[in-house]
Design a protein around this motif. Structure first.
Motif: not given
Length: 285
Positions: A119, A128, A131, A134-135, A138, A169-171, A174-175
């Protein structure tokens, strides 16, 4: 970004699909965490001092004992305190979402270190987060042990400064937003505990540990400000904390009154917490 993707993909290629990667104490071994979680002076890793001397550790023990009234930290924090004592000396980094959700506090710190590095690199490059990372993130922050291990690592490692630069960071946002529980209470506690801990260290003549707590406080505040009206229930939690540290409050929130009493926060510490969170609650316009 291409280089980071190769790094991430390379790491996946080297692991057995059936065995999680075992990382050797990379996540801040032999340091303390103040923050947030959890006890404002329970082997604070954010009271950081990478490479803290044994005298610092002894001082931490004295502070914890005085603040906890001689009670064992394990009685107050259970497995979390035990995990913080070991603080990730051994652990396995999850490689799937299911494994991330099942991570212990120790394992969450190991995975948190790995994800934090990815990150931070992404944020520094303005790109970004991959992916797959990110998973895993979360999944990790969807459980209490996972979220605690993640915050312990993210908020206390000096290498992660880029994560807290605007825009966040949006991820990451969001997480955290995807799992109001357990993150609402943890995020509120993170700010309160690191703020109070800084003063405790200053009072005891430990400026380096105080600076580490200040870093945790500032990083926790950045996330709190970003998510205050995005994470359902977070604003209400912070308002409740404010009521407990606001002098003369007619109806303070009992949950946070007990929290402050439990950790023995004095008037100065409560005032510091008030000054830290009250400006965040002012709505613009």
């Amino acid at each position: 970004m291409e280089e980071r993707s190769r790094m991430w993909s390379g790491a996946r290629a080297r692991r057995s699909p059936l065995v999680a990667i075992v990382l050797a104490g990379a996540c801040l071994s032999h340091v303390l965490i103040c923050f947030a979680p959890w006890n404002h002076l329970r082997r604070p890793r954010a009271d950081l001092a990478l490479g803290a001397r044994s005298s610092d550790l002894e001082e931490e023990a004295k502070i914890r004992q005085s603040l906890e009234g001689g009670k064992s930290a394990s009685l107050r924090h259970g497995a979390v305190a035990a995990g913080a004592t070991k603080h990730g000396e051994q652990g396995a980094a999850a490689t799937t979402e299911d494994e991330a959700k099942a991570s212990s506090f120790e394992d969450a710190q190991v995975l948190g270190k790995k994800l934090g590095m990815v990150l931070a690199a992404s944020c520094a490059a303005g790109e970004p987060m991959p992916e797959e990372a990110v998973k895993l993130l979360r999944a990790l922050v969807s459980t209490t042990a996972g979220a605690r291990g993640w915050f312990v690592t993210l908020l206390t490692d000096p290498a992660f400064d880029a994560v807290f630069q605007s825009p966040v960071d949006e991820s990451l946002l969001d997480a955290i937003s995807a799992s109001p529980e357990p993150n609402i209470r943890l995020m509120t506690m993170n700010v309160a505990m690191s703020t109070a801990t800084e003063l405790a260290h200053l009072e005891r003549g430990n400026p380096d540990l105080a600076a580490a707590s200040r870093m945790t406080r500032d990083r926790s505040t950045v996330l709190l400000a970003e998510l205050l009206d995005r994470l359902p229930g977070l604003r209400e939690s912070v308002e409740a904390l404010l009521s407990a540290v606001q002098p003369g409050e007619a109806e303070p929130a009992e949950e946070w009154v007990k929290f402050c009493r439990k950790w023995g926060y004095n008037a100065e510490q409560k005032e510091a917490i008030r000054k830290q969170i009250e400006p965040l609650l002012v709505r613009e316009g």
